[in-house]
Design a protein around this motif. Structure first.
Motif, PDB file in Angstrom:
ATOM      1  N   VAL A  71       0.859  -1.182   0.000  1.00 31.72           N
ATOM      2  CA  VAL A  71       0.000   0.000   0.000  1.00 31.72           C
ATOM      3  C   VAL A  71       0.895   1.231   0.000  1.00 31.72           C
ATOM      4  N   GLY A  72       0.655   2.141  -0.946  1.00 32.46           N
ATOM      5  CA  GLY A  72       1.542   3.292  -1.111  1.00 32.46           C
ATOM      6  C   GLY A  72       1.087   4.552  -0.422  1.00 32.46           C
ATOM      7  N   ALA A  73       0.195   4.454   0.572  1.00 36.15           N
ATOM      8  CA  ALA A  73      -0.287   5.652   1.263  1.00 36.15           C
ATOM      9  C   ALA A  73      -0.631   5.299   2.699  1.00 36.15           C
ATOM     10  N   VAL A  74      -0.752   6.317   3.520  1.00 32.40           N
ATOM     11  CA  VAL A  74      -1.191   6.160   4.906  1.00 32.40           C
ATOM     12  C   VAL A  74      -2.338   7.133   5.155  1.00 32.40           C
ATOM     13  N   VAL A  75      -3.125   6.839   6.166  1.00 25.48           N
ATOM     14  CA  VAL A  75      -4.204   7.747   6.544  1.00 25.48           C
ATOM     15  C   VAL A  75      -3.590   9.039   7.051  1.00 25.48           C
ATOM     16  N   SER A  76      -4.078  10.181   6.566  1.00 28.17           N
ATOM     17  CA  SER A  76      -3.479  11.462   6.930  1.00 28.17           C
ATOM     18  C   SER A  76      -3.794  11.832   8.374  1.00 28.17           C
ATOM     19  N   THR A  77      -2.855  12.529   8.986  1.00 25.66           N
ATOM     20  CA  THR A  77      -3.046  12.994  10.365  1.00 25.66           C
ATOM     21  C   THR A  77      -4.234  13.948  10.460  1.00 25.66           C
ATOM     22  N   ARG A  78      -4.407  14.750   9.424  1.00 30.62           N
ATOM     23  CA  ARG A  78      -5.522  15.705   9.421  1.00 30.62           C
ATOM     24  C   ARG A  78      -6.869  14.988   9.476  1.00 30.62           C
ATOM     25  N   ASN A  79      -7.017  13.913   8.690  1.00 31.57           N
ATOM     26  CA  ASN A  79      -8.266  13.151   8.706  1.00 31.57           C
ATOM     27  C   ASN A  79      -8.511  12.509  10.069  1.00 31.57           C
ATOM     28  N   VAL A  80      -7.443  12.041  10.689  1.00 32.93           N
ATOM     29  CA  VAL A  80      -7.577  11.432  12.015  1.00 32.93           C
ATOM     30  C   VAL A  80      -8.026  12.477  13.031  1.00 32.93           C
ATOM     31  N   GLN A  81      -7.427  13.658  12.995  1.00 28.85           N
ATOM     32  CA  GLN A  81      -7.807  14.714  13.929  1.00 28.85           C
ATOM     33  C   GLN A  81      -9.254  15.145  13.726  1.00 28.85           C
ATOM     34  N   GLN A  82      -9.682  15.246  12.457  1.00 29.55           N
ATOM     35  CA  GLN A  82     -11.059  15.619  12.177  1.00 29.55           C
ATOM     36  C   GLN A  82     -12.027  14.557  12.699  1.00 29.55           C
ATOM     37  N   ALA A  83     -11.678  13.286  12.528  1.00 32.89           N
ATOM     38  CA  ALA A  83     -12.537  12.209  13.018  1.00 32.89           C
ATOM     39  C   ALA A  83     -12.607  12.208  14.539  1.00 32.89           C
ATOM     40  N   MET A  84     -11.496  12.503  15.179  1.00 32.91           N
ATOM     41  CA  MET A  84     -11.486  12.555  16.644  1.00 32.91           C
ATOM     42  C   MET A  84     -12.335  13.706  17.144  1.00 32.91           C
ATOM     43  N   ASN A  85     -12.251  14.849  16.489  1.00 34.04           N
ATOM     44  CA  ASN A  85     -13.035  16.010  16.916  1.00 34.04           C
ATOM     45  C   ASN A  85     -14.525  15.810  16.668  1.00 34.04           C
ATOM     46  N   ALA A  86     -14.851  15.159  15.559  1.00 28.95           N
ATOM     47  CA  ALA A  86     -16.261  14.959  15.209  1.00 28.95           C
ATOM     48  C   ALA A  86     -16.864  13.734  15.893  1.00 28.95           C
ATOM     49  N   GLY A  87     -16.031  12.838  16.391  1.00 29.64           N
ATOM     50  CA  GLY A  87     -16.535  11.623  17.016  1.00 29.64           C
ATOM     51  C   GLY A  87     -16.750  10.489  16.039  1.00 29.64           C
TER      52      GLY A  87
END
Length: 219
Positions: A71-87
């Protein structure tokens, strides 16, 4: 007793050289950091530390070329932070879109005898013998926290506790300069761990690993 010896082996191994940016190319032998991870796979606690002191190469160094899908990509830190903030949020990757095929130069039929010292960390309140007995019991029964592996997680390793290494088969009769090899990561600053290297030399199949804090280990 705070010294232990494990014999580990597997059909394939890859201890990736950090100077190779795209294709995976293995070091000639297992690195101290990879050897440490084998011991930690059997027993890891915040109260203990493992230090690799000696590596014995048991099988001739042999190579194999393989191509693998990665797999040539990783989940972005920004997406993780947004998911954590939104629940909630989507953090998956589409393998079909991110698949890459890469060549690798791996080791085959790898086998090593690893020697390590068990020490207490500053966080420890219990005596060292407690953890030594715990490790001996788990290693003798073949128990582990997670399956030990040889460099890459897909290269699972078999292991057994060696009680008397003098009675075991000898290391290979080969001497060579292995050049600069990764020793371990310096976690002085956990957010930005730094690799440290040492000049590895195999003499009659044996590599003596210097202590991480000595002048033989360079950044």
């Amino acid at each position: 007793m705070n010294t232990f010896c494990l014999e580990v082996s597997g059909p394939f191994a890859c201890f990736t050289r950090p100077e190779m940016k795209v294709e995976r190319v293995s070091y000639d032998v297992i690195t101290p950091s990879a050897a440490r991870s084998v011991f930690e796979a059997i027993l890891w606690k915040p109260q203990i530390r493992w230090r690799i002191t000696r590596i014995e190469v048991l099988n001739p160094i042999r190579w194999i070329n393989l191509r693998r899908n990665e797999v040539g990509a990783v989940v972005s830190t920004r997406n993780v932070q947004q998911a954590m903030n939104a629940g909630s949020g989507y953090l998956g990757l589409d393998i079909e879109d991110e698949r890459q095929q890469r060549a690798g130069l791996f080791l085959r039929d790898a086998a090593y005898r690893l020697h390590a010292e068990l020490a207490l960390s500053p966080k420890a309140n219990d005596p060292l013998v407690k953890y030594a007995e715990m490790f001996s019991r788990r290693a003798t029964k073949g128990q582990c926290v997670n399956q030990p592996y040889l460099g890459c997680r897909e290269f699972a390793a078999d292991f057994r506790l060696v009680a008397a290494s003098a009675a075991e088969r000898p290391a290979i009769d080969e001497t060579r300069d292995l050049g600069w090899m990764l020793h371990d990561l310096d976690f002085t600053y956990p957010c930005a761990p730094q690799p440290r290297f040492f000049r590895a030399e195999m003499k009659n199949g044996v590599i003596l690993v210097p202590d991480f804090e000595t002048g033989e280990v360079k950044s």
